[in-house]
Write an enzyme that holds these catalytic residues in place. Structure first.
Site, PDB file in Angstrom:
ATOM      1  N   ASP A   1       0.880  -1.171   0.000  1.00  0.00           N
ATOM      2  CA  ASP A   1       0.000   0.000   0.000  1.00  0.00           C
ATOM      3  C   ASP A   1       0.910   1.210   0.000  1.00  0.00           C
ATOM      4  O   ASP A   1       1.538   1.536   1.016  1.00  0.00           O
ATOM      5  CB  ASP A   1      -0.901  -0.003   1.231  1.00  0.00           C
TER       6      ASP A   1
ATOM      7  N   THR B   1      -3.596   3.690 -21.366  1.00  0.00           N
ATOM      8  CA  THR B   1      -3.436   2.764 -20.245  1.00  0.00           C
ATOM      9  C   THR B   1      -4.804   2.546 -19.611  1.00  0.00           C
ATOM     10  O   THR B   1      -5.793   3.203 -19.989  1.00  0.00           O
ATOM     11  CB  THR B   1      -2.483   3.316 -19.172  1.00  0.00           C
TER      12      THR B   1
ATOM     13  N   LYS C   1       1.020  16.603  -9.844  1.00  0.00           N
ATOM     14  CA  LYS C   1       2.095  16.295 -10.782  1.00  0.00           C
ATOM     15  C   LYS C   1       3.069  17.469 -10.928  1.00  0.00           C
ATOM     16  O   LYS C   1       4.258  17.275 -11.200  1.00  0.00           O
ATOM     17  CB  LYS C   1       1.514  15.925 -12.144  1.00  0.00           C
TER      18      LYS C   1
ATOM     19  N   TYR D   1      -5.148  16.744  -9.906  1.00  0.00           N
ATOM     20  CA  TYR D   1      -4.148  15.936 -10.598  1.00  0.00           C
ATOM     21  C   TYR D   1      -2.981  16.802 -11.060  1.00  0.00           C
ATOM     22  O   TYR D   1      -1.810  16.472 -10.826  1.00  0.00           O
ATOM     23  CB  TYR D   1      -4.790  15.226 -11.777  1.00  0.00           C
TER      24      TYR D   1
END
Length: 251
Positions: free
Chosen positions: A63, A190, A159, A155
């Site tokens: 994890d 993906t 990043k 997000y």
């Protein structure tokens, strides 16, 4: 022809059971490295490779947002024969403009995309520094940390942090012979990007100079290069692998 030979090297690939991480694990194993994939999944990744390559890939469940468990797992890897390469490819992606982003969504991105990187990279640096033999660390970021991606506030923020973290780590550890760099994928096919419909994927492809999405293997090729002796004098680079996306937009 230049051949990348990683025989005798041991690598950990965080998030190595899917997408870019899985492709990177295969690339490293094809080059001769012994690879340990790490993810929340209990099972080892299913890969399309020769039996010889598959035999070089093992798996440990982790994890990535659990600091103590991360320390334990990396200690096990290092004790089992050392740690030469770490590629961190685990991450999450969900849409939301800032006014639509609740606390839970924000902290989910930060725990996984930032804290998870911090824990794994910190442990890697501890073992590499202690061994005194150098090493390679490759963080899989995103071009969304370099330019905006409309509708993905949390997000992009997570990043963006990784880009400057890469530079800082390079400054701090280059003298120890540890190369820290990152790969910034553009739009890549993906499991994670299945949130986009085929129509949206087609529209987004039109914004890429190369006019197509990347394959996970193309991102893995860059990670392999930065993990190899060919990158021994490269420190603190955030390498876009994006079909020209951050270079500009086609007219």
């Amino acid at each position: 022809m230049i051949h990348i030979d990683l025989r005798g090297k041991r690598a950990a690939v965080v998030g190595g059971t899917s997408g870019i991480g899985r492709a990177t694990a295969v690339r490293l194993a094809e080059a001769g490295a012994e690879v340990v994939t790490l993810s929340r999944r209990a099972a080892a990744p299913e890969v399309q490779a020769s039996p010889e390559v598959c035999a070089r890939i093992s798996h440990k469940q982790l994890d990535i947002v659990d600091s103590s468990q991360t320390a334990e797992v990396f200690a096990e890897i290092a004790a089992g024969g050392g740690l030469d390469i770490t590629v961190h490819s685990a991450g999450v992606l969900a849409p939301g403009q800032m006014h639509d982003t609740d606390d839970e969504l924000w902290h989910w991105h930060m725990r996984t995309n930032v804290d998870g990187v911090f824990y794994a990279v910190r442990e890697s640096l501890r073992h590499m520094s202690s061994a005194g033999t150098g090493g390679k660390i490759v963080i899989i970021g995103s071009v969304s940390g370099q330019v905006g991606n409309a509708g993905f506030a949390a997000y992009c923020a997570s990043k963006g942090l990784l880009i400057n973290l890469t530079r800082q780590l390079a400054l701090d550890y280059a003298s120890d012979g540890i190369n820290v760099n990152s790969v910034l994928p553009g739009f890549t096919d993906t499991e994670m990007t299945d949130i986009y419909s085929p129509d949206v994927k087609s529209l987004l492809a039109d914004t890429i100079p190369a006019k197509k999405w990347a394959r996970a293997e193309q991102i893995a090729d860059a990670a392999l290069f930065l993990s190899s002796p060919l990158a021994d004098y490269i420190h603190g680079v955030n390498l876009p692998v994006d079909g020209g996306y951050v270079a500009g937009r086609p007219a």
